[in-house]
Enzyme design. Structure first.
Site, PDB file in Angstrom:
ATOM      1  N   ASP A  52       0.822  -1.199   0.000  1.00  0.00           N
ATOM      2  CA  ASP A  52       0.000   0.000   0.000  1.00  0.00           C
ATOM      3  C   ASP A  52       0.865   1.261   0.000  1.00  0.00           C
ATOM      4  OD1 ASP A  52      -2.818   0.988   0.398  1.00  0.00           O
ATOM      5  OD2 ASP A  52      -1.931   1.895   2.174  1.00  0.00           O
ATOM      6  N   GLU A  77       1.570  -0.470  -5.036  1.00  0.00           N
ATOM      7  CA  GLU A  77       0.607   0.575  -5.358  1.00  0.00           C
ATOM      8  C   GLU A  77       1.376   1.885  -5.382  1.00  0.00           C
ATOM      9  OE1 GLU A  77      -3.145   3.164  -3.806  1.00  0.00           O
ATOM     10  OE2 GLU A  77      -1.582   2.476  -2.471  1.00  0.00           O
TER      11      GLU A  77
HETATM   12  C1  NOJ Z   1      -4.478   3.105  -0.617  1.00  0.00           C
HETATM   13  C2  NOJ Z   1      -5.638   2.191  -0.519  1.00  0.00           C
HETATM   14  O1  NOJ Z   1      -5.906   1.644  -1.786  1.00  0.00           O
HETATM   15  C3  NOJ Z   1      -6.790   2.989   0.034  1.00  0.00           C
HETATM   16  O2  NOJ Z   1      -7.984   2.250   0.006  1.00  0.00           O
HETATM   17  C4  NOJ Z   1      -6.459   3.440   1.422  1.00  0.00           C
HETATM   18  O3  NOJ Z   1      -7.462   4.298   1.903  1.00  0.00           O
HETATM   19  C5  NOJ Z   1      -5.139   4.193   1.452  1.00  0.00           C
HETATM   20  N1  NOJ Z   1      -4.105   3.547   0.692  1.00  0.00           N
HETATM   21  C6  NOJ Z   1      -4.645   4.323   2.871  1.00  0.00           C
HETATM   22  O4  NOJ Z   1      -4.199   3.081   3.327  1.00  0.00           O
END
Ligand code: NOJ
Ligand code: CA
Length: 563
Positions: free
Chosen positions: A201, A243
């Site tokens: 993430d 990500e």
């Molecule tokens: C990215 C995630 O995809 C999202 O859903 C989340 O709110 C944020 N990171 C914080 O973890």
């Protein structure tokens, strides 16, 4: 063997345990329920399940606010249930990757509780503090319009703490070696329990310098190498899917020049331009984004997706392009989010138009990368705009026409099931679509099967064959003396298209259609002339040599990887 790089060709499916299947009737999806659905996923052809966060959490950001990295939230089951699930996947030859959310913790995490309690706490320096309100406290919010600042004063701590996301998600001080060691330990724990890797993430924020005095955060890319090294020492074939919504010029920093950092990244650049292409019928910016994201190490791979659990972020398009997508797919303010995106699911965005849905999925399966499907998209599930923010596209999986779509026997599902309108579960559900040979579900199953038979997409080098008509996108992959070619018509009117396949001799003269009997033979000048219906798509094997036959005699050669 080079084919060991399983993530170069596979089909990833992401789901939240809590909204997938409830086995014990308390209204919340759980691991035991998910276990019962593994045959469904296996039948669909999914090779890898990506689980969104399921660890103990106050659940204020759909689990992305973790309060214990080494457990399972009791609402979803026990660690024992997780292992049963992991085993069930292994038995069926499916892999599991899980979210690794280590940019921040929940403010309820023991580390933060300890850190805020006294300056002498061993965890104090695990977070990012400031005695005074930093000058940039109202800058850099990820959720503009909802999130007010990136620094909040904590009374107990008598200091301000940094949070890139919501205020209940204090950022970890990822420069602290103790925090870094803990991140490795978390990875090691889940690897030991049978996962094949992580969807990491918010990677750019994890590796960023953080602090009240940091004016311009700098990415510490070396951290990525240490994550990767640790992971591969523990388990050679484990991967990280990052990500990172970043600009193409920094992609190689994430992959590493020699492929020594992240094995996979989501291709946000292509994602946004793909939606622009679908909205405008103009493939040219998409082609540009494909070229811009082409350079990557031979062992690296893109994650190719349409929609995910967040908003469709259009922040990297020009203003005019963004407006075009808004107008086509999210004209109402209530459909938009964070001044940059659309929060709807795919099917309602495309007006439930089967032709456009197939076009979109066909693109997802044939653009360079590994497809990542969002649960429910195989059925064309809809959204519930009455739910706040991104929750509208996180409603429970629609299994059948039983009450609450067969998701739960409880009368109080944790998230309301969509029960009204064209996307209500009476119309859109897996049971019904399973019996209908022409359903989207069965179409998806067939397209996944075919995707697996064109490994050239994952491995090969690609080129876009340019034609005059911007609505046509023709892309060709070459790998190990095999070629495949895909044509998409982004516009509603049927289009005639003529092109030649740039291969020597007879090689490009015959295009064998992989989905229908409609093959193409080139004219005397070597040109293929085709009529493609509105939103139509074609998958061809060039030359028509049987791939499986051909493959056996080339497999012994040393593979040449694209550079
Ligand atoms: C990215 C995630 O995809 C999202 O859903 C989340 O709110 C944020 N990171 C914080 O973890
Ligand atoms: Ca349950």
């Amino acid at each position: 063997m080079i084919d060991d790089l399983w993530y170069k060709n596979g089909v990833i499916y992401c789901l939240s345990v809590g909204t997938y299947m409830d086995a014990n009737g308390d209204g919340i999806g759980d691991f035991r329920g998910l276990l019962r659905r593994l045959d469904y996923l296996n039948g669909l052809g999914i090779t890898t399940i990506w689980l969104m966060p399921f660890q103990p959490s106050p659940g204020r950001d759909n689990g992305y606010d973790i309060s214990d990295y080494y457990g399972v939230d009791p609402r979803y089951g026990t660690l024992g249930d997780f292992v049963e699930f992991a085993h069930g996947c292994k038995q069926r030859g499916m892999r599991v990757i899980i979210d690794l959310v280590v940019n921040h913790t929940s403010d309820q995490h023991g580390w933060f509780q300890s850190a805020r309690s006294t300056k002498d706490s061993p965890h104090r320096d695990w977070y990012v503090w400031s005695d005074k309100r930093p000058a940039n406290a109202d800058k850099g919010m990820v959720f503009p319009g909802v999130q007010k600042s990136t620094w909040t004063r904590d009374k107990r701590a008598g200091a301000w703490y940094f949070h890139r996301f919501y205020d209940f998600q204090p950022d970890l001080n990822t420069s602290n070696p103790h925090v870094q060691a803990e991140i490795l330990k978390i990875m090691g724990f889940w690897i030991q329990l049978g996962v094949s890797g992580f969807r990491m993430d918010a990677v750019p924020f994890v590796i960023s310098t953080k602090g009240a005095k940091v004016r311009k955060p700098v990415e510490q890319y070396d951290m990525l190498r240490s994550f990767r090294e640790f992971l591969q020492w523990r388990q050679g074939d484990a991967i990280i899917l990052a990500e990172a919504n970043v600009l193409p010029e920094t992609d190689m920093n994430y992959f590493g020049r020699d492929g020594e950092r992240m094995q996979m990244m989501f291709n946000f650049q292509v994602n946004q331009n793909l939606f622009y292409a679908l909205a405008s019928g103009d493939s040219r910016p998409l082609t540009k984004s494909l070229a811009a994201t082409k350079p990557r190490p031979a062992t690296a791979q893109w994650g190719l997706f349409l929609r995910n659990h967040d908003e469709l972020d259009l922040g990297r398009l020009t203003k005019a392009q963004r407006e075009t997508v808004f107008k086509a797919f999210g004209p109402d303010k209530s459909m938009q989010l964070y001044d940059r995106g659309i929060r709807r699911r795919l099917a309602p965005m495309l007006g439930g138009d089967r032709r456009r849905l197939e076009l979109a999925y066909s693109l997802m399966c044939t653009l360079p990368g590994t497809p990542v499907i969002r649960y429910g998209d195989e059925l064309g599930m809809g959204d519930d705009l009455a739910l706040p923010e991104r929750n509208c596209a996180r409603t429970p999986m629609q299994w059948s026409t039983e009450p609450h779509a067969g998701f739960t026997e409880s009368d109080r599902p944790c998230v309301p099931v969509i029960d009204k309108g064209a996307y209500g579960y009476e119309h859109v559900n897996a049971a019904k679509q399973r019996r209908d040979p022409n359903s989207l579900l069965n179409w998806t199953e067939r397209i996944i099967r075919m995707r697996k038979e064109v490994p050239e997409v994952g491995w090969g080098d690609f080129k876009v064959i340019t034609v005059r008509d911007p609505a046509m996108l023709i892309i060709q992959y070459d790998w190990r003396n095999n070629s495949v070619l895909f044509i998409h018509n982004l516009a509603e009117p049927p289009r005639e298209v003529a092109f030649s396949v740039g291969l020597p001799g007879e090689a490009g003269k015959l295009l064998v259609n992989l989905l229908t009997e409609d093959h193409s033979r080139a004219d005397d000048r070597g040109r293929h002339k085709l009529l493609i219906e509105g939103y139509g798509y074609r998958w061809y094997r060039v030359g028509g040599l049987d791939y499986l036959l051909k493959r056996s005699d080339i497999d012994t050669k040393t593979p040449r990887l694209p550079r």
